[in-house]
Design an enzyme around this catalytic site. Structure first.
Site, PDB file in Angstrom:
ATOM      1  N   SER A 293       0.802  -1.223   0.000  1.00 29.05           N
ATOM      2  CA  SER A 293       0.000   0.000   0.000  1.00 29.05           C
ATOM      3  C   SER A 293       0.835   1.274   0.000  1.00 29.05           C
ATOM      4  O   SER A 293       0.320   2.342  -0.321  1.00 29.05           O
ATOM      5  CB  SER A 293      -0.946   0.013   1.206  1.00 29.05           C
ATOM      6  OG  SER A 293      -0.226  -0.123   2.417  1.00 29.05           O
TER       7      SER A 293
ATOM      8  N   ASP B 186      -2.309   8.593   7.748  1.00 30.39           N
ATOM      9  CA  ASP B 186      -3.264   7.738   8.447  1.00 30.39           C
ATOM     10  C   ASP B 186      -2.487   6.845   9.416  1.00 30.39           C
ATOM     11  O   ASP B 186      -1.307   7.099   9.652  1.00 30.39           O
ATOM     12  CB  ASP B 186      -4.104   6.943   7.433  1.00 30.39           C
ATOM     13  CG  ASP B 186      -3.286   5.944   6.616  1.00 30.39           C
ATOM     14  OD1 ASP B 186      -2.109   5.710   6.951  1.00 30.39           O
ATOM     15  OD2 ASP B 186      -3.824   5.371   5.650  1.00 30.39           O
TER      16      ASP B 186
ATOM     17  N   HIS C 160       0.447   5.093   6.883  1.00 26.38           N
ATOM     18  CA  HIS C 160       1.136   5.625   5.705  1.00 26.38           C
ATOM     19  C   HIS C 160       1.573   7.080   5.873  1.00 26.38           C
ATOM     20  O   HIS C 160       0.863   7.870   6.504  1.00 26.38           O
ATOM     21  CB  HIS C 160       0.211   5.523   4.485  1.00 26.38           C
ATOM     22  CG  HIS C 160      -0.342   4.158   4.277  1.00 26.38           C
ATOM     23  ND1 HIS C 160      -1.586   3.780   4.755  1.00 26.38           N
ATOM     24  CD2 HIS C 160       0.176   3.063   3.668  1.00 26.38           C
ATOM     25  CE1 HIS C 160      -1.806   2.510   4.437  1.00 26.38           C
ATOM     26  NE2 HIS C 160      -0.748   2.049   3.785  1.00 26.38           N
TER      27      HIS C 160
END
EC number: 3.1.1.-
Length: 368
Positions: A37, A329, A332
């Site tokens: 991600s 977040d 990340h």
């Protein structure tokens, strides 16, 4: 000669001519991205998975949510633009990623994925590294169909391949809260790390066998310092969690040795080791000198004590100035942090990226 045969010949010649012009005019290398991600450009938008970012407020500084797990650009976006690209590398699963577009590179990364195929099961669908390599093998054949074996080999020799993976193998496998408690009792960290390295050796070797020569391998960052880990262990207080960071560094040490091994054993290859652990740790420890005001609290989170445990989504509150936060977040970095990381990978010295940086790698001529 029938009209149909004539038209087919015209089409084939046009494709070959277009491909040669495209390659001849290329000022920057093609960009092939593998990972999780941290570099997913939207592949998970097309999967049945809990690991998605194609909703607000993700992408708030991008114009709209794209599936990137941040407010703006990822590290690979920034790097590729810095090398001269006007476009961002498209996700493999997007229906529009086809035709001549793939000659500039493809992004195969998938949120929740890892080196090990068991990693990320709790999210549902994800494309782990083995499957990402399968997808690249398909792209490779498509490129060969477009421009032929010889030109394809040239394209792959000059292309930049980056692999950003391993974090989920720890966060969402070995250290998964509650679920992995038994695993940690019976599998020592050293054994788990060795399993990761053994698997990754095979994967990087396969990437080389598929034609990759310039390969950037990113290590695991200081995962014990991400908001999710801090919030999951209240006893840590304001400190990073020691054990996840220690295991990450155990892996990183062996990964650097693996990179040196592959450079020695795989003819014509240039593997580069990106020390994101060192870079991000430096940002966190010296956040104010980089212009940040918060290195612990995510910009996008739910209000409350456990806000750092919940993924960024529509109910979340977003900070006023994203440039002042290290983390977007619970997992990340913000684009602001990504810019710093990307610049150091692009132009840093051997303490940041070894044995050469990405700009040097991009300019390197490889004939084998």
């Amino acid at each position: 000669m029938s009209l149909l045969v004539f038209l087919c010949q015209i089409i084939v010649l046009s494709v070959l001519f277009f491909s040669e012009v495209c390659l001849a005019g290329k000022k920057i290398p093609a960009n092939f991205v593998f990972g999780d991600s941290l570099v997913d450009a939207g592949n998970n938008n097309y999967l049945a998975t809990l690991s998605k970012a194609n909703y607000v407020p993700n992408g708030i500084d991008f114009g709209s949510p794209t599936g990137r797990f941040t407010n703006g650009r990822t590290i690979v976006d920034i790097v590729y633009q810095a090398l001269g690209s006007d476009e961002l590398t498209p996700p493999y699963l997007a229906p529009t990623t086809s035709g001549s577009l793939i000659l500039n590179g493809v992004n195969y990364a998938s949120g929740g994925s890892g080196i090990l195929n068991s990693t990320g099961k709790l999210f549902g669908e994800r494309i782990n590294v083995d499957a990402q390599l399968d997808n690249f093998a398909t792209t490779r054949q498509d490129i060969i169909s477009w421009i032929g074996e010889s030109e394809a080999a040239k394209l792959f020799r000059s292309a930049i391949f980056s692999v950003t993976t391993g974090s989920n193998d720890l966060i969402n496998n070995y250290f998964t809260p509650v679920i992995s408690t038994l695993q940690r009792k019976v599998v020592a960290p050293e054994v788990f790390v060795d399993t990761m390295i053994s698997k990754f050796r095979l994967q990087l070797t396969r990437l080389y066998q598929l034609g990759a020569r310039k390969i950037v391998v990113i290590n695991i960052g200081p995962i014990g310092c991400i908001p999710f880990e801090r919030e999951s262990d209240p006893a840590a207080g304001n400190n990073c969690l020691a054990e996840p960071n220690e295991v990450a560094q155990m892996y990183n040490l062996k990964l650097k040795t693996l990179v040196e091994e592959l450079n020695k054993n795989l003819q014509g290859s240039r593997f580069v080791y990106g020390d994101v652990f060192r870079i991000v740790d430096d940002i966190i420890q010296n956040y104010s000198s980089y212009g940040f005001e918060s290195e612990k609290i995510p910009c996008c989170s739910l209000v409350g004590k456990v806000g750092g445990l919940i993924p960024c989504g529509p109910p979340s509150k977003v900070c006023m100035d994203r440039s002042k936060y290290v983390f977007w977040d619970p997992y990340h970095p913000t684009e602001a942090a990504n810019i710093i990381i990307a610049r150091r990978l692009l132009s840093g010295d051997t303490s940041d990226i070894y044995p050469i940086n990405i700009r040097q790698l991009a300019n390197l001529k490889i004939n084998a």
